[in-house]
Design an enzyme around this catalytic site. Structure first.
Site, PDB file in Angstrom:
ATOM      1  N   ASP A 307      19.532 -11.332 -26.730  1.00  0.00           N
ATOM      2  CA  ASP A 307      18.253 -10.648 -26.710  1.00  0.00           C
ATOM      3  C   ASP A 307      17.626 -10.776 -28.102  1.00  0.00           C
ATOM      4  O   ASP A 307      18.243 -11.286 -29.044  1.00  0.00           O
ATOM      5  CB  ASP A 307      18.439  -9.186 -26.306  1.00  0.00           C
ATOM      6  CG  ASP A 307      17.222  -8.623 -25.577  1.00  0.00           C
ATOM      7  OD1 ASP A 307      16.090  -9.054 -25.894  1.00  0.00           O
ATOM      8  OD2 ASP A 307      17.391  -7.757 -24.713  1.00  0.00           O
ATOM      9  N   GLU A 513      11.104  -0.152 -23.349  1.00  0.00           N
ATOM     10  CA  GLU A 513      12.359  -0.074 -24.096  1.00  0.00           C
ATOM     11  C   GLU A 513      12.563   1.297 -24.742  1.00  0.00           C
ATOM     12  O   GLU A 513      12.298   2.334 -24.119  1.00  0.00           O
ATOM     13  CB  GLU A 513      12.447  -1.242 -25.078  1.00  0.00           C
ATOM     14  CG  GLU A 513      12.346  -2.587 -24.360  1.00  0.00           C
ATOM     15  CD  GLU A 513      12.762  -3.777 -25.196  1.00  0.00           C
ATOM     16  OE1 GLU A 513      13.708  -3.666 -25.992  1.00  0.00           O
ATOM     17  OE2 GLU A 513      12.133  -4.845 -25.034  1.00  0.00           O
TER      18      GLU A 513
END
Length: 626
Positions: A307, A513
């Site tokens: 990521d 997020e």
């Protein structure tokens, strides 16, 4: 034994060269099997060229010199990273082809692969079709619908010259306090498994007897997909993003792993590793699961990718020992690193680690082999440059109709009280004297799309093309019906207006997020007060625009009807289609709706299961057209 003279041999060599055979490179021959092409190219590469293939950088740092001199293998757009505001397909294609030409000018001419987060349509791109977020798609229970959405998304992504989408998210969100819960199809892994059908939409249907575990992309109208985030990202303590998932191996394998098996069986090209930890070990450093299980046991043959700055976060604080992070992540089995900015440090550290035999060359070769395999399989060597042949796919009418269908099917009817005439409140009559539309989310495309739309965190207002719920109501009711919009009306105002009924549209503000992590899950103001004020004065239908269940128990009694619309995206007309009865309600909760946050985490099958609305709940109505 035949004996040839020296002049004959020289003549033969000259003839061979003149016919072009001396320039023949097996890896450039599309008729050769992929594995032979991979092996041939790998054997020609220097260490610098190999490490370059493992490096993914953000487009903002991708200069032609960097791409050529560092042999960069991949570029990405982070959330909201675009060529210019409201960029067209032509702007995107021009930018990406410029990058690609620099990569093709290197000694071996290896094309780079450009990736982007296309998580509910091509959501970074202005005028693209924005589909409902995954939490809503899970409520449809319609795998074929999701596959069609994948195919439409692939066309819009390819229209901008991009061959790689960081989707789907196959997290199993077990706690709605997590800020990425709307990216998860369900708390139930079986629903998530069904929804992996989107991979076949994105990548195309695999031919019969295709080898299991190998990546597959059908052609220029499809994209490489990415199953994410491996593994357990939806199970962290208290839903804290990037945190620790504390479960035994059986639970990890039984809840969080199954959708990866489906994804691999469907030929998913890449797997993104999770920021989170499992029982204290960062997934980006977990060799046992990344190499031992994913690659060796499940026989996944595509490539793994980190990521964004994921390897940095192996240490605490992040980046405090970057050399160790490089060592731990690559040795764990991560093939491509989403650096995304400090590429020099990554390349230098990895080069040094290989030269010191801390990272074995066999690990580098395995990583590059996997990356090349995906590039060859998807035809990137034969078609490295994009064109504008698909430009008309962005925001295409058929795609918007598909998104509208998805909105209709995702709506969950949680309450349907009685109207003044004794019949159910919903569906609403199109013909009425005067109706009210209220709430912060009634006339706001940005709010109804949520995070990961144009900007990483999403935004407010007319951020892209689409139909707001207010506009949809106005276009659906009878011409004789007066529609009044008042975002947050007062009691005094309501008493004087004599509305037949009110539609109140409220919800969460956009987030993504960590910014979306919430320990209280309350509706932001003025949502609760708008509900209470309007519903105390007028027959009211509340439409919730949220990425997850939120606290609504104190207000439900006051509502005449309640609809969970999730984050429906750009096509708000789908909401009106069902509210006014052209189509029936049929969505089922893909998540448990709690009474109080004190109950969390609470999931279907738990011992003390006492929800406000259980998993799978959803009232059904019949539609006139469905």
């Amino acid at each position: 034994m035949a004996v040839f003279s020296i002049p004959f041999v020289l003549l033969s060599l000259l003839l061979w060269t003149s016919l072009g055979y001396a320039d023949y490179l097996p890896y450039k021959d599309p008729n050769k099997p992929v594995e032979i092409r991979v092996r041939d190219l790998l054997g020609r590469m220097t260490l610098a060229e190999k490490i370059g293939q493992m490096t993914q950088i953000e487009r903002l740092v991708a200069t032609p010199d960097v791409l050529k001199n560092k042999f960069i293998g991949s570029i990405l757009s982070g959330g909201g990273s675009v060529p210019k505001p409201q960029a067209t397909a032509s702007d995107w294609v021009e930018m990406i082809n410029g990058f690609q030409k620099a990569c093709l000018s290197t000694r071996l001419g290896i094309p780079m692969i450009y990736g982007i987060d296309a998580v509910h349509g091509h959501n970074n791109v202005y005028n693209a079709t924005i589909f409902p977020h995954n939490v809503g798609l899970g409520a449809t229970r319609d795998a074929n619908l999701v596959k069609r959405i994948g195919a439409a998304t692939a066309l819009e992504v390819r229209a901008t010259g991009i061959p790689y989408a960081f989707a789907p998210c196959i997290a199993v969100c077990r706690d709605p306090r997590w800020g990425r819960c709307y990216e998860s199809y369900s708390e139930d892994h079986t629903v998530v498994q069904q929804m992996t059908e989107i991979i076949l939409g994105l990548q195309g249907d695999m031919p019969p007897n295709y080898p299991k575990g190998f990546p597959y992309v059908a052609g220029k109208k499809n994209v490489a997909a990415c199953a994410k985030h491996f593994v357990g990202d939806g199970g962290t303590q208290k839903g804290i993003n990037e945190n620790n998932t504390i479960v035994d191996r059986n639970t990890l394998m039984g809840i969080h792993m199954p959708a990866y098996l489906n994804s691999i069986a469907k030929g998913v090209s890449t797997v993104m590793i999770s920021y989170s930890s499992w029982n204290g070990m960062k997934m980006h450093a977990n060799r046992n699961l990344v190499t031992g299980y994913l690659k060796n046991q499940l026989k996944f043959r595509g490539f793994t990718i980190s990521d964004w700055e994921g390897i940095d976060r192996i240490t605490s604080p992040a980046g405090s020992n970057y050399t160790y992070s490089v060592q731990a992540s690559v040795n764990a089995g991560i093939d491509m690193v989403m650096v995304p900015n400090k590429y020099d440090e990554f390349i230098n550290d990895l080069t040094q680690l290989v030269n010191m035999n801390v990272v074995p060359m066999s690990r580098i070769n395995d990583a590059v082999k996997r990356i090349l395999r995906v590039k060859f399989t998807m035809g990137l060597f034969e078609n490295p440059l994009a064109d504008l042949s698909l430009a008309d796919q962005i925001g295409k009418k058929e795609h918007r109709e598909l998104a509208r269908e998805a909105v209709r099917k995702s709506l969950v009817l949680l309450k349907n009280g009685k109207s003044s005439y004794g019949s159910p409140v919903l569906p609403l009559p199109k013909k009425a004297g005067k109706i009210l539309v209220a709430g912060t989310h009634a006339d706001n495309i940005g709010y109804q799309c949520g995070g990961w739309t144009i900007e990483w965190q999403g935004s407010s207002g007319q951020i892209t093309a689409g139909t707001t719920i207010l506009d949809a109501v106005k276009s659906t009711v009878d011409p004789s019906t007066t529609v009044v919009f008042s975002e947050n009306p007062t009691t005094d105002y309501l008493k004087t207006q004599n509305f037949n009924y009110a539609i109140v549209v409220v919800g969460e503000l956009p987030y993504s997020e960590t910014a979306g992590d919430s320990l209280n899950l309350t509706l932001p103001d003025p949502g609760p007060s708008t509900i209470q004020t309007v519903c105390a004065s007028v027959k009211c239908i509340v439409v919730l625009v949220t990425g997850r269940p939120v606290v609504i128990k104190p207000y439900v009694e006051k509502m005449d009807a309640l609809v969970a619309a999730w984050l429906p995206g750009s096509e708000g007309q789908g909401v009106a289609d069902v509210l006014f009865g052209d189509y029936g309600f049929g969505g089922k909760l893909s998540r448990t709706w709690f009474k109080s946050v004190d109950q969390l985490p609470m999931n279907f099958g738990d011992q003390n299961y006492d929800p406000l609305f259980p998993f799978g709940f959803g009232l059904v109505t019949k539609g006139r057209l469905s």
